[in-house]
Design a protein around this motif. Structure first.
Motif, mmCIF file in Angstrom:
data_model
loop_
_atom_site.group_PDB
_atom_site.id
_atom_site.type_symbol
_atom_site.label_atom_id
_atom_site.label_comp_id
_atom_site.label_asym_id
_atom_site.label_seq_id
_atom_site.Cartn_x
_atom_site.Cartn_y
_atom_site.Cartn_z
ATOM 1 N N MET A 253 0.806 -1.225 0.000
ATOM 2 C CA MET A 253 0.000 0.000 0.000
ATOM 3 C C MET A 253 0.838 1.273 0.000
ATOM 4 O O MET A 253 0.294 2.381 -0.047
ATOM 5 C CB MET A 253 -0.913 0.034 1.238
ATOM 6 C CG MET A 253 -1.803 -1.177 1.397
ATOM 7 S SD MET A 253 -2.872 -1.444 -0.037
ATOM 8 C CE MET A 253 -3.748 -2.923 0.476
ATOM 9 N N ALA A 254 2.155 1.166 0.109
ATOM 10 C CA ALA A 254 2.979 2.373 0.252
ATOM 11 C C ALA A 254 3.040 3.164 -1.054
ATOM 12 O O ALA A 254 2.963 2.594 -2.150
ATOM 13 C CB ALA A 254 4.381 2.005 0.711
ATOM 14 N N TYR A 255 3.209 4.447 -0.897
ATOM 15 C CA TYR A 255 3.257 5.369 -2.024
ATOM 16 C C TYR A 255 4.472 5.057 -2.912
ATOM 17 O O TYR A 255 5.594 4.995 -2.410
ATOM 18 C CB TYR A 255 3.337 6.801 -1.499
ATOM 19 C CG TYR A 255 3.412 7.870 -2.555
ATOM 20 C CD1 TYR A 255 2.475 7.945 -3.578
ATOM 21 C CD2 TYR A 255 4.419 8.827 -2.525
ATOM 22 C CE1 TYR A 255 2.536 8.924 -4.541
ATOM 23 C CE2 TYR A 255 4.490 9.828 -3.482
ATOM 24 C CZ TYR A 255 3.547 9.859 -4.494
ATOM 25 O OH TYR A 255 3.611 10.841 -5.452
ATOM 26 N N LEU B 225 -4.859 5.063 -4.051
ATOM 27 C CA LEU B 225 -5.559 3.909 -3.485
ATOM 28 C C LEU B 225 -6.477 4.335 -2.350
ATOM 29 O O LEU B 225 -7.585 3.811 -2.180
ATOM 30 C CB LEU B 225 -4.551 2.868 -2.986
ATOM 31 C CG LEU B 225 -3.511 2.382 -3.997
ATOM 32 C CD1 LEU B 225 -2.637 1.291 -3.372
ATOM 33 C CD2 LEU B 225 -4.169 1.861 -5.260
ATOM 34 N N SER C 216 -3.481 1.079 5.747
ATOM 35 C CA SER C 216 -3.103 -0.007 4.841
ATOM 36 C C SER C 216 -4.238 -0.996 4.659
ATOM 37 O O SER C 216 -4.138 -1.892 3.827
ATOM 38 C CB SER C 216 -1.886 -0.748 5.392
ATOM 39 O OG SER C 216 -0.777 0.096 5.463
ATOM 40 N N LEU D 203 -0.276 10.278 3.032
ATOM 41 C CA LEU D 203 0.810 10.630 2.126
ATOM 42 C C LEU D 203 1.949 11.278 2.930
ATOM 43 O O LEU D 203 1.659 12.052 3.833
ATOM 44 C CB LEU D 203 0.254 11.641 1.103
ATOM 45 C CG LEU D 203 1.197 12.131 0.011
ATOM 46 C CD1 LEU D 203 1.451 11.017 -0.980
ATOM 47 C CD2 LEU D 203 0.609 13.327 -0.714
ATOM 48 N N PRO D 204 3.208 11.007 2.679
ATOM 49 C CA PRO D 204 3.776 10.219 1.593
ATOM 50 C C PRO D 204 4.066 8.768 1.967
ATOM 51 O O PRO D 204 4.771 8.085 1.216
ATOM 52 C CB PRO D 204 5.086 10.950 1.335
ATOM 53 C CG PRO D 204 5.505 11.384 2.693
ATOM 54 C CD PRO D 204 4.240 11.731 3.419
ATOM 55 N N LEU D 205 3.536 8.287 3.095
ATOM 56 C CA LEU D 205 3.749 6.880 3.418
ATOM 57 C C LEU D 205 2.870 5.999 2.527
ATOM 58 O O LEU D 205 3.348 5.047 1.913
ATOM 59 C CB LEU D 205 3.440 6.621 4.899
ATOM 60 C CG LEU D 205 3.647 5.183 5.373
ATOM 61 C CD1 LEU D 205 5.089 4.749 5.193
ATOM 62 C CD2 LEU D 205 3.246 5.032 6.831
ATOM 63 N N LEU D 206 1.587 6.324 2.450
ATOM 64 C CA LEU D 206 0.662 5.502 1.675
ATOM 65 C C LEU D 206 0.287 6.193 0.369
ATOM 66 O O LEU D 206 0.453 7.404 0.217
ATOM 67 C CB LEU D 206 -0.592 5.196 2.512
ATOM 68 C CG LEU D 206 -0.330 4.435 3.814
ATOM 69 C CD1 LEU D 206 -1.641 4.176 4.547
ATOM 70 C CD2 LEU D 206 0.398 3.127 3.574
ATOM 71 N N ASP D 207 -0.263 5.399 -0.535
ATOM 72 C CA ASP D 207 -0.571 5.877 -1.883
ATOM 73 C C ASP D 207 -1.941 6.568 -1.894
ATOM 74 O O ASP D 207 -2.963 5.905 -1.674
ATOM 75 C CB ASP D 207 -0.563 4.672 -2.833
ATOM 76 C CG ASP D 207 -0.726 5.080 -4.288
ATOM 77 O OD1 ASP D 207 -1.338 6.131 -4.543
ATOM 78 O OD2 ASP D 207 -0.252 4.337 -5.153
#
Lengths: 251, 248
Positions: A190-192, B215, B183, B208-212
């Motif tokens: 799931m990480a950017y 999504l 997540s 952000l910027p850890l996760l997208d």
């Protein structure tokens, strides 16, 4: 074409979840454009691998164009001999191991070694989920012990599944770097910009699309590949090509 | 229109992040995010005063797109930091408070945190609480008028991923909101939360910027709720909350 290496059907025990019967899984696949899923009975995870595998094969028979079987066993439950018998002349399938749910250590079990050996001979991919779904409330596997097993069976292809980021991904990266007989499944990633980073580091040939349908929202699996800034041919490899190639070599 | 209630800026070795405002803007543009509420990583995990100064400087050119949280990792620095917080809200336009639970070292309902919660309530600015549902309930009991956003709606290791528990907390206390970022993409999670507490209490966040963020947006847009409910989650609710400071 979208293949999905990580799907389930049956009862989800931890909280009410809609649409986990095979017909509903097919409807979710239709909505999200997933053509075919390697599907696995949740019964085989939680209570009865023998009966669960039978259910899985029945479901694949009912929906032969939509599912392939994902079969499992536990060294401590009935089903080992039945699985060995199936694997003598296997359908297109994968074997999925659940040491967390079946209470064993993967590197300590002769029966597991025997199944891994057979999978190597028959070129049947072996999927090992780090966790069942990407939820912080479920336990995770000790992936540190996997390296020795993977190294011991160089003819067996291991798909490392349901890995997210940071510590757990570093371990997966170590395994990818060290053992060429490994791939990484994408359902918990799931990480950017993780897809971009990993493809840049290892090439698209090492990644396999998984959605964890119907336990996770199946729209997310394909989207993370489609939205990644990688070449279209790399997307195709991850969505279907790599898994097709693995299954295509089955004996 | 999308307003993201949960974005980080700055540096952290722990989550392996080093991100500047310009990069966040580029990511937001790619995902269609109009405005971001941003919290500084240095303030969160190292030095409160330095981190909040850094974010003020870092986003100076992007104030139309970035809304800063004042971030504290603990309330134990006391009056000096409390006064700093007050100054950042009144003089520098900070529009939120970010707090972070670090069990078992310190929980966010620590008595030392209460003056900050009371001050945020007085300012009518939201508090983004990375915590368990139980901690949000505790803060709500102690400061009922505060506006609490339960970060990740329980889908974080501290809260053991228990989004059912966070939904229950929001159901019990009308001042608790749920932030969708995490997540976890469990089937029916958003639908369940909407059914239990209403779409008006759920806020889109990306981490952000850890996760997208693409999504995380899809977590909302691909859920089986109405377009009106999606719009509330993606921007309507946080926009409404942010206006409370203006009318306070």
């Amino acid at each position: 074409m979208i293949l999905d290496v990580n799907g389930y059907f049956g009862t989800w025990p931890y909280w009410p979840m809609k649409g986990t019967d095979p017909q509903s899984v097919v409807e979710k696949m239709d909505r999200t454009g997933i053509d075919r899923v390697f599907i696995n009975s949740l019964r085989s995870v939680f209570t009865d691998p023998l009966h669960g595998n039978r259910e899985t094969l029945e479901v694949v028979e009912t929906f032969p164009d939509r599912f392939y079987p994902a079969l499992t066993f536990s060294p401590y439950s009935p089903g080992y001999e039945a699985l060995r018998s199936i694997l003598k002349n296997p359908p297109k399938c994968i074997v999925k191991l659940f040491p967390l749910n079946h209470s064993y250590q993967i590197h300590e079990e002769p029966k597991v070694e025997e199944i891994l050996r057979i999978c190597g001979e028959k070129k049947i991919p072996v999927f090992i989920p780090y966790r069942l779904i990407m939820s912080w409330r479920l336990p995770t596997m000790n992936y540190g012990s996997l390296g020795g097993v993977i190294g011991k069976f160089p003819d067996t292809h291991f798909i490392l599944g349901s890995i997210n980021y940071l510590f757990e991904l570093q371990t997966a990266r170590f395994l990818l770097r060290t053992y060429s007989n490994t791939s990484l499944e994408t359902s918990a990633m799931m990480a950017y910009r993780e897809v971009e980073r990993l493809v840049d580091e290892f090439g698209a040939g090492r990644f396999i699309h998984g959605s964890c349908v119907p336990l996770q929202n199946p729209a997310i699996g394909p989207l993370k590949i489609k939205a990644a800034e990688i070449p279209d041919e790399d997307k195709e490899k991850i969505m279907s090509g790599n898994l097709s190639n693995l299954i295509g070599t089955m004996v | 229109m999308i307003t993201d209630c949960h974005v980080h800026i700055g540096k952290s070795t722990w989550i392996q992040i080093d991100v500047a405002a310009k990069e966040l803007i580029a990511a937001a543009d790619k995902s269609g995010i109009d405005r971001m509420m941003v919290t500084d990583l240095t303030a969160l995990i190292y030095d409160i005063e330095e981190g909040n100064r850094l974010i003020r400087e870092a986003i100076a050119d992007y104030r139309d797109r970035m809304i800063p949280y004042y971030t504290i990792v603990t309330g134990r620095h006391g009056k000096k930091v409390l006064e700093d917080f007050e100054r950042y809200v009144t003089d520098h336009g900070f529009r939120g408070l970010k707090i972070y639970s670090v069990p078992p070292l310190q929980l966010i309902d620590d008595p030392y945190m209460i003056p900050f919660i009371e001050k945020a309530a007085e300012f009518q600015i939201p508090i983004l609480a990375h915590s368990t549902g139980e901690e949000c309930e505790s803060l709500s009991r102690q400061v009922p008028e505060c506006i609490l956003i339960n970060a990740h709606m329980g889908c974080c290791p501290q809260a053991h991923g228990d989004w059912h528990r966070s939904v229950a907390a929001a159901k019990a206390y009308p001042n608790i909101y749920l932030d969708t970022t995490s997540s976890s993409f469990d089937n029916d999670m958003i639908e369940f939360a909407v059914a239990e507490v209403g779409a008006e209490r759920i806020l889109y966040g990306s981490d952000l910027p850890l996760l997208d963020p693409t999504l995380q947006i899809a977590k909302v847009t691909e859920s089986e709720i109405t377009q009106e409910q999606k719009d509330l989650i993606l921007h309507g609710n946080i926009d409404r909350i942010l206006k409370r400071r203006d009318s306070a």
